[in-house]
Design a protein around this motif. Structure first.
Motif, PDB file in Angstrom:
ATOM      1  N   LYS A   3      50.418  43.474  43.382  1.00 44.50           N
ATOM      2  CA  LYS A   3      51.408  44.473  42.818  1.00 44.50           C
ATOM      3  C   LYS A   3      51.001  44.449  41.282  1.00 44.50           C
ATOM      4  O   LYS A   3      51.414  45.722  40.829  1.00 44.50           O
ATOM      5  N   ILE A   4      50.676  43.403  40.695  1.00 42.50           N
ATOM      6  CA  ILE A   4      50.215  43.855  39.131  1.00 42.50           C
ATOM      7  C   ILE A   4      49.186  44.703  39.000  1.00 42.50           C
ATOM      8  O   ILE A   4      49.099  45.659  38.126  1.00 42.50           O
ATOM      9  N   ILE A   5      48.050  44.415  39.997  1.00 45.81           N
ATOM     10  CA  ILE A   5      46.857  45.488  39.758  1.00 45.81           C
ATOM     11  C   ILE A   5      47.302  46.925  39.991  1.00 45.81           C
ATOM     12  O   ILE A   5      47.059  47.913  39.175  1.00 45.81           O
ATOM     13  N   VAL A   6      48.243  47.140  40.974  1.00 44.16           N
ATOM     14  CA  VAL A   6      48.692  48.682  41.331  1.00 44.16           C
ATOM     15  C   VAL A   6      49.591  48.988  40.072  1.00 44.16           C
ATOM     16  O   VAL A   6      49.355  50.218  39.867  1.00 44.16           O
ATOM     17  N   PHE A   7      50.419  48.219  39.416  1.00 43.03           N
ATOM     18  CA  PHE A   7      51.054  48.554  38.498  1.00 43.03           C
ATOM     19  C   PHE A   7      50.346  48.925  37.287  1.00 43.03           C
ATOM     20  O   PHE A   7      50.458  50.136  36.516  1.00 43.03           O
ATOM     21  N   THR A 146      56.744  41.073  33.758  1.00 43.51           N
ATOM     22  CA  THR A 146      55.925  40.736  34.960  1.00 43.51           C
ATOM     23  C   THR A 146      54.741  40.008  34.583  1.00 43.51           C
ATOM     24  O   THR A 146      53.865  39.288  35.479  1.00 43.51           O
ATOM     25  N   SER A 147      54.085  40.038  33.400  1.00 44.48           N
ATOM     26  CA  SER A 147      52.693  39.365  32.961  1.00 44.48           C
ATOM     27  C   SER A 147      53.146  38.386  31.741  1.00 44.48           C
ATOM     28  O   SER A 147      53.626  38.765  30.931  1.00 44.48           O
ATOM     29  N   PHE A 148      52.598  36.928  31.979  1.00 38.96           N
ATOM     30  CA  PHE A 148      52.656  35.907  31.008  1.00 38.96           C
ATOM     31  C   PHE A 148      51.749  36.171  29.937  1.00 38.96           C
ATOM     32  O   PHE A 148      50.538  36.808  30.130  1.00 38.96           O
TER      33      PHE A 148
END
Length: 237
Positions: A3-7, A146-148
């Motif tokens: 999901k992070i990669i897609v975002f 969503t990302s630390f």
């Protein structure tokens, strides 16, 4: 992780295409009487466009970090690309995106002729306006939650942010003294003392937005930050 990669990929494609479309297809006729549209400086005279380029670069770096770096809390030994990502977001990408979005829509609500005259609606499409001035805020907030990341020291971050803003103020004055027109119509209705106050207010606002981002990061990622700090202290001993 997917999901992070897609975002991040969506961020690259969206802001990258917005910059491309703006540069290639948004052309103001030379006969326009709107004050802000001298060809000198091109698109790079607009903070909105510079910020969109910055967001494109940030999300591209984030995407590469997703693939070859790490998004996990780590007390030491983080890849260089991860360190660049953290500093870039904290010092520039987040405060500038919120600054551009809030100031644009704030001035727009008071008098849109001071920031995006109606005469430009035929050249600057609504979807591009939202990519440049709305989605940058939405994506920056989503990225923060969503990302630390570990924020750099305030001295480092505010030095980078203040230097960027100072360079931009110098740049718009170079354009003014070269062309006789202001990049933004609002500057044409202010006298010099009010312009200075406007610049100081803008600098204070963008620095305040950095602090807000820092506090939001602590609120969302407080436990991970404490673990990372403790891990660093143990390793140093």
């Amino acid at each position: 992780m997917i999901k992070i990669i897609v975002f991040h990929l969506l961020g690259v494609l969206q802001f990258g295409f917005g910059c491309y479309y703006d540069a290639m297809y948004v052309t103001i006729p030379s006969t326009s009487r709107t004050i802000a549209f001298s060809p000198f400086g091109g698109k790079l005279k607009y903070l909105t466009y510079l910020n969109a380029l910055l967001q494109t670069a940030y999300f591209a770096i984030s995407l590469v970090n997703d693939i070859i770096g790490t998004n996990e809390p780590s007390p030491a030994g983080k890849p260089l690309i991860r360190r660049v990502k953290d500093v870039m977001f904290s010092s520039l990408a987040f405060p500038l995106s919120i600054f551009v979005g809030t100031t644009f829509w704030g001035i727009y609500a008071v008098d849109r002729e001071l920031i995006l005259p109606r005469s430009l609606d035929a050249y600057f499409p609504l979807w591009l306006n939202h990519v440049m001035h709305t989605n940058i805020v939405v994506f920056s907030v989503i990225e923060l939650v969503t990302s630390f990341r570990m924020y750099p020291s305030r001295k480092t971050a505010l030095s980078l942010l203040g230097s960027f803003m100072l360079c931009y103020v110098i740049w718009i004055h170079v354009i003014y003294f070269h062309t006789g027109v202001w990049v933004y119509p609002i500057l044409s209705v202010l006298n010099w003392p009010l312009r200075v106050m406007f610049y100081l207010f803008s600098l204070g606002l963008v620095c305040g937005l950095f602090v807000i981002g820092e506090r939001m990061n602590e609120f969302v990622w407080g436990n991970e930050i404490q673990k990372t700090v403790k891990g660093s202290k143990k390793k140093s001993h």
